[in-house]
Design an enzyme around this catalytic site. Sequence first.
Site, PDB file in Angstrom:
ATOM      1  N   HIS A 183       5.265   7.717   0.060  1.00 43.59           N
ATOM      2  CA  HIS A 183       5.547   6.425  -0.566  1.00 43.59           C
ATOM      3  C   HIS A 183       4.507   6.128  -1.649  1.00 43.59           C
ATOM      4  O   HIS A 183       4.845   5.746  -2.777  1.00 43.59           O
ATOM      5  CB  HIS A 183       5.489   5.302   0.473  1.00 43.59           C
ATOM      6  CG  HIS A 183       6.680   5.215   1.374  1.00 43.59           C
ATOM      7  ND1 HIS A 183       7.968   5.143   0.907  1.00 43.59           N
ATOM      8  CD2 HIS A 183       6.769   5.159   2.733  1.00 43.59           C
ATOM      9  CE1 HIS A 183       8.801   5.047   1.933  1.00 43.59           C
ATOM     10  NE2 HIS A 183       8.097   5.060   3.053  1.00 43.59           N
ATOM     11  N   GLU A 201       3.719   7.990   4.773  1.00 42.11           N
ATOM     12  CA  GLU A 201       3.156   6.893   3.986  1.00 42.11           C
ATOM     13  C   GLU A 201       2.551   7.407   2.674  1.00 42.11           C
ATOM     14  O   GLU A 201       2.624   6.741   1.639  1.00 42.11           O
ATOM     15  CB  GLU A 201       2.089   6.157   4.799  1.00 42.11           C
ATOM     16  CG  GLU A 201       2.564   5.617   6.140  1.00 42.11           C
ATOM     17  CD  GLU A 201       3.665   4.576   6.005  1.00 42.11           C
ATOM     18  OE1 GLU A 201       4.023   4.200   4.867  1.00 42.11           O
ATOM     19  OE2 GLU A 201       4.185   4.141   7.039  1.00 42.11           O
TER      20      GLU A 201
END
Length: 267
Positions: free
Chosen positions: A62, A59
């Site tokens: 990202h 994450e």
Amino acid sequence: MTIATSRRGDSRISAVFLGIVAVAAVSGWAVWTDFAAAPGVAVFLFVTAAWIVSLCLHEYAHARTALHSGDISIGAKGYLTLNPLKYTHALLSIVLPVLFVIMGGIGLPGGAVFIERGRIRGRWRHSLISAAGPLTNVLFAIVCTAPFWLHALDGVPDTFRYALGFLALLQVTAAILNFLPIPGLDGYGVLEPWLSYKIKRQVEPFAPFGLIAVFAILWIPEVNQYFFDAVDALLRALGVTDWDTYWGRQFYQFWKGTPEIPTFTQS
């Protein structure tokens, strides 16, 4: 520079993440030294904590890529702290992937952080943001399998080897599944910027159900067999044998009964 608007505190590594890393390190040491009375519990803690670390890094990749691509709101959301509690979809990003590992030993991908796509210009940037997460799983898989394909396992305790092999299996499955061009997964996110507006509107209603669809399809015995045959073939090419992943899973699922430690290792 857009990055200058991000405060230092927005990217300070959180105590929660450091705590998870500490659990992975201590439990990994317990597996390596055979310190724990129940090696299965130590393997479970090590693999689970390391898996959560990889989810956080997924994450983070990202978010960091989005920040450099123009979404300066990322820092304020807390995504750069690696704190899993800051994710918009903590249930999808952390809880469900961990449950899938516990239930079936598969690295099913989770949900993504919320990115303000309107701030980002250029189709390549949008694709790169989506690709950054699963590429992190690819990198993690390379690190986990490196001792195998480098033939650097002399002196490594068998139990630790099996745990590392099982963790590699999770990373490979996560990378493969994440790159599938299915709405709701990162693979579709890589492809989406290049699709026509009409196609995107037609596909959009199905996005929330992509992850559920993947999970349901994998329950089909024939599909499950084909998928894991492909995963096993890739792992074997990287030096990780079926023997390694089998015993890694056996130790990880300690609640099914502590297995007897094998007296030899297949090459």
